[in-house]
Design an enzyme around this catalytic site. Structure first.
Site, mmCIF file in Angstrom:
data_model
loop_
_atom_site.group_PDB
_atom_site.id
_atom_site.type_symbol
_atom_site.label_atom_id
_atom_site.label_comp_id
_atom_site.label_asym_id
_atom_site.label_seq_id
_atom_site.Cartn_x
_atom_site.Cartn_y
_atom_site.Cartn_z
ATOM 1 N N GLU A 1 16.907 -17.911 -8.615
ATOM 2 C CA GLU A 1 16.539 -16.534 -8.960
ATOM 3 C C GLU A 1 15.988 -16.459 -10.391
ATOM 4 O OE1 GLU A 1 15.941 -13.989 -7.381
ATOM 5 O OE2 GLU A 1 16.146 -12.323 -8.757
ATOM 6 N N TRP B 1 -2.756 -2.680 -1.665
ATOM 7 C CA TRP B 1 -2.484 -4.114 -1.831
ATOM 8 C C TRP B 1 -3.364 -4.783 -0.786
ATOM 9 C CZ3 TRP B 1 -0.676 -8.368 0.878
ATOM 10 C CH2 TRP B 1 -0.268 -9.458 0.100
ATOM 11 N N LYS C 1 12.252 -15.119 -11.280
ATOM 12 C CA LYS C 1 12.000 -14.023 -12.220
ATOM 13 C C LYS C 1 10.955 -14.448 -13.245
ATOM 14 C CE LYS C 1 13.185 -11.344 -10.547
ATOM 15 N NZ LYS C 1 13.788 -11.375 -9.287
ATOM 16 N N CYS D 1 0.851 -1.181 0.000
ATOM 17 C CA CYS D 1 0.000 0.000 0.000
ATOM 18 C C CYS D 1 0.893 1.239 0.000
ATOM 19 C CB CYS D 1 -0.941 0.102 1.202
ATOM 20 S SG CYS D 1 -2.096 -1.259 1.324
ATOM 21 N N ARG E 1 3.979 -0.422 -4.800
ATOM 22 C CA ARG E 1 3.653 -0.906 -3.459
ATOM 23 C C ARG E 1 2.323 -1.645 -3.403
ATOM 24 N NH1 ARG E 1 6.935 1.640 0.207
ATOM 25 N NH2 ARG E 1 5.596 0.928 1.878
ATOM 26 N N LYS F 1 6.008 -4.638 -4.197
ATOM 27 C CA LYS F 1 7.458 -4.534 -4.052
ATOM 28 C C LYS F 1 7.879 -4.536 -2.593
ATOM 29 C CE LYS F 1 11.481 -3.130 -5.968
ATOM 30 N NZ LYS F 1 11.913 -4.439 -6.410
ATOM 31 N N HIS G 1 16.115 -36.614 -8.587
ATOM 32 C CA HIS G 1 15.278 -37.088 -7.476
ATOM 33 C C HIS G 1 13.849 -36.557 -7.582
ATOM 34 C CE1 HIS G 1 18.750 -38.868 -5.636
ATOM 35 N NE2 HIS G 1 19.405 -37.727 -5.777
ATOM 36 N N ASN H 1 -1.860 1.841 5.696
ATOM 37 C CA ASN H 1 -0.994 0.779 5.194
ATOM 38 C C ASN H 1 -0.628 -0.079 6.395
ATOM 39 O OD1 ASN H 1 1.175 -0.734 4.240
ATOM 40 N ND2 ASN H 1 2.589 0.991 4.178
ATOM 41 N N GLY H 2 -0.947 -1.368 6.359
ATOM 42 C CA GLY H 2 -0.622 -2.244 7.483
ATOM 43 C C GLY H 2 -1.804 -3.141 7.809
ATOM 44 N N GLU I 1 7.345 -14.950 -11.584
ATOM 45 C CA GLU I 1 6.641 -13.780 -11.043
ATOM 46 C C GLU I 1 6.168 -12.810 -12.120
ATOM 47 O OE1 GLU I 1 8.884 -11.592 -8.075
ATOM 48 O OE2 GLU I 1 10.695 -11.629 -9.266
HETATM 49 C C1 G6P Z 1 8.741 -8.815 -2.486
HETATM 50 C C2 G6P Z 1 9.332 -8.319 -3.791
HETATM 51 C C3 G6P Z 1 10.619 -9.068 -4.106
HETATM 52 C C4 G6P Z 1 11.585 -8.966 -2.938
HETATM 53 C C5 G6P Z 1 10.950 -9.418 -1.627
HETATM 54 C C6 G6P Z 1 11.823 -9.083 -0.438
HETATM 55 O O1 G6P Z 1 8.278 -10.108 -2.649
HETATM 56 O O2 G6P Z 1 8.401 -8.472 -4.850
HETATM 57 O O3 G6P Z 1 11.213 -8.517 -5.266
HETATM 58 O O4 G6P Z 1 12.710 -9.750 -3.206
HETATM 59 O O5 G6P Z 1 9.711 -8.754 -1.430
HETATM 60 O O6 G6P Z 1 11.911 -7.692 -0.323
HETATM 61 P P1 G6P Z 1 13.108 -6.897 0.319
HETATM 62 O O7 G6P Z 1 12.743 -5.451 0.114
HETATM 63 O O8 G6P Z 1 13.142 -7.272 1.771
HETATM 64 O O9 G6P Z 1 14.361 -7.270 -0.379
#
Ligand code: G6P
Length: 614
Positions: free
Chosen positions: A487, A75, A491, A2, A27, A609, A510, A101-102, A494
């Site tokens: 990773e 969000w 990517k 948010c 956000r 994010k 396995h 937000n929260g 997501e």
């Molecule tokens: C969310 C974001 C990711 C990020 C993760 C951890 O899921 O979409 O891109 O890696 O949070 O966030 P941080 O700010 O703690 O690295």
């Protein structure tokens, strides 16, 4: 999660609110809304399910005038994303509105009490419950808004960054924070409040980061007042913002994600600047120097992180164990915080977080601190909650990362963690001078090597076209390239919504090997180094089952080239530095595949994010 914004001053509030919401859309983007009080004293509220652009179309032609207002991009936590659950939320009389937000954890019991007192609720949100409570206290206790907010928050369990606007007092805004971030921008005769500083960077560089359990009263033409919940006045600590407007704009790129991928030669360099001195064979990180004794004696390092930052922590595990010969554990912050972990007071806990606001990581830090561990943060956002909650740490210098899928933050984290591992290795006397210097020289060449890989963009687009319609994908790597495989898979899933899994290459047999058929793309990191021959065998196992191999190999490779459907050649580097370079083509492949599938790469569905709720 948010984004919240508020403005009070002499400018028109609406354009500031909308631009601010668009900048903070990373956000959350389930719904958006604004409330503005016009000159006549009417409070106009417009809110809409969906992105900020939907709100803009909806509000077009309506009365948007006024120089005090609040805005929110959501969000969803409590209640599905729809117009009614969008913020701002009204109080019972509709005189007060609030953005939040929260999560208010005890909202159900507060709501029950309010219903008994005759309140009725329109939405399913915890936010509406809180603004009703604030009004209830304000009226029954005959309090001013600021004091009513303080009193209500004393009853609340949970996290919040909130802003309240009162139709009958249009010259005042009240804001409060606990757990979720909030920054106040102070202009000549105006105030801005937002979840981060991006909405007002062009208006003022004077900022105050609010601390937990503080309430701010912003009155037009008066000085900023901050109190804590116990009503003690706090002198605001005004800091200078270093962020520039260009750093939060797309700069000609189609998406933030692409811009951020291309920024990596610079962000990696910026993260090493002033710290790595290859000529003199020195690495200097203040965050390590300040805790040198602890690092010398520590028997263990525990990394806590989430998402991509957790993958950076896995890379760090290899680096610290290999170079500094110190045992490392890597924990998901969300698991660590709830499982009564064994922590000794000579442990060093390193929290990695791009945003510095991730709720689970923050809670893990508090737990580690309570058990006496030394806690360091590796954060990208200066002044963020995690940076402030840690005993020290090292910033990454990636600059603002806006695309929800993390790219440049990951390589900046790995760069900083490599430097940290090198310095700790030296402190503990575990590395020879020649190996230390060799790695320093190699690290210095990484930005130029990333630049080389970025030149493969057209080839990577062609490969992406081949696999854009896949339903599944597998990513394989060994050793320090295993986290890169994780990773790469993250990517892809997501931003393109293709199911993807990362696996240690040998572990494939396995389980995941059962999934392989002629449709299945298997992305393998098969660079020259200690595990090369082993990975070649794993590639053969995939080929024997007719899987498609797309291999990231070292420039000049012949063996894998002969077997793979596609090879992506990256410049040679030290085994330990491969993640910094090998991840780049995987980022670009995911980007192109997502664009070809028509996905919104910067704002993938359901994600946000900055995850400020647990
Ligand atoms: C969310 C974001 C990711 C990020 C993760 C951890 O899921 O979409 O891109 O890696 O949070 O966030 P941080 O700010 O703690 O690295």
């Amino acid at each position: 999660m948010c984004g919240i914004i508020a403005y009070i001053g002499n400018r028109e509030a609406y354009p500031i609110l909308i631009t601010g919401l668009q900048r903070m859309e990373y956000r959350g983007y389930d719904s958006a809304g604004v409330a503005i009080i016009n000159k006549k004293g009417d409070m106009n509220v417009y809110k809409r399910k969906g992105k900020v652009s939907e709100l803009v179309s909806f509000a077009k032609g309506q009365d948007l005038t006024g120089s005090v207002g609040i805005g929110h991009t959501r969000w969803a936590t409590h209640g599905e994303p729809n117009d009614v659950n969008a913020h701002p939320q009204y109080s019972e009389s509709k005189n007060l509105v609030m953005i939040h937000n929260g999560i208010i954890e005890n909202y159900a019991s507060i709501k029950e009490g309010l219903i008994k007192r005759g309140h009725t609720f329109q939405s399913q949100t915890d936010t509406e419950v809180l603004i009703h409570l604030i009004e209830d206290i304000k009226e029954h206790e005959n309090m001013k808004l600021g004091h009513a907010v303080q009193a209500a928050l004393k009853q609340v369990i949970g996290a919040y960054a909130l802003v309240v606007l009162d139709k009958n007092d249009p010259d005042t805004i009240v804001a409060a924070k606990k757990g979720s971030p909030m920054v106040i921008g102070i202009g000549g005769d105006e105030f801005f409040i937002a979840s981060d500083a991006s909405p007002f960077v062009e208006y003022t560089k004077n900022v105050v980061y609010m601390e937990d359990e503080q309430v701010a009263i912003l009155r037009k033409g008066q000085e900023l007042k901050i109190r804590n919940l116990k009503d003690k006045e706090i002198t605001p600590y005004v800091q200078q913002l270093t962020m520039e407007l260009e750093s939060i704009e797309k700069g000609g790129y189609e998406h933030f994600m692409l811009k951020e991928i291309y920024e990596q030669p610079r962000s990696v360099l910026d993260s090493m600047r002033g710290r790595l001195h290859a000529e003199t064979g020195e690495v200097k990180m203040g965050g390590i120097e300040n805790h040198a004794k602890k690092f010398e004696k520590a028997k263990r390092i525990i990394f806590v992180a989430c998402g991509t930052s957790w993958h950076a922590a896995l890379v760090a595990e290899y680096l610290f164990e290999e170079l500094a010969r110190i045992p490392v554990e890597v924990e998901y912050a969300s698991e660590f915080r709830y499982r009564n972990p064994i922590i000794y007071n000579d442990d060093i806990v390193i929290a990695i977080s791009q945003s510095g606001e991730t709720a689970d990581t923050l809670a893990a830090i508090e737990l580690a601190k309570s058990k006496g561990a030394t806690v360091l943060g590796v954060c990208n956002v200066v002044g963020s909650s995690i940076a402030r909650a840690s005993h020290g740490g090292c910033y990454t210098h990636a600059g603002p990362e806006i695309g929800v899928a993390s790219t440049k933050a990951f390589t900046a984290q790995v760069t900083v963690l490599t430097l940290m591992a090198l310095q700790v290795a030296k402190l503990r006397g575990e590395i020879t001078e020649s190996r230390f210097r060799q790695l320093c020289y190699e690290l210095e060449t990484v930005p130029a090597k990333i630049d080389e890989v970025l030149k493969l963009n057209d080839t990577l687009r062609e490969i992406s076209f081949k696999y854009k319609d896949s339903n599944n994908a597998l990513y394989l790597g060994r050793g320090v390239s295993f986290p890169v495989a994780l990773e790469g898979a993250l990517k892809l899933k997501e931003i393109s919504y293709i199911h993807a899994e990362g696996y240690p290459a040998a572990e494939m047999k396995h389980g995941p090997i059962a999934l392989i058929d002629e449709e299945m793309p298997v992305f393998v990191i098969a660079t020259k180094g200690a595990n090369y021959e082993k990975v070649v065998s794993n590639i053969q196992e995939v080929k024997a089952r007719k899987g498609k191999i797309i291999a990231v190999v070292t420039s000049g490779d012949k063996e894998v080239k002969a077997m793979a459907d596609y090879t992506i050649e990256i410049p040679e580097t030290d085994d330990l530095l491969v993640p910094l370079i090998a991840v780049i083509p995987l980022q670009l492949l995911s980007y192109h595949i997502a664009v070809m599938r028509g996905c919104n790469v910067d704002q993938p569905r359901n994600l946000a994010k900055s995850v400020t709720v647990e």
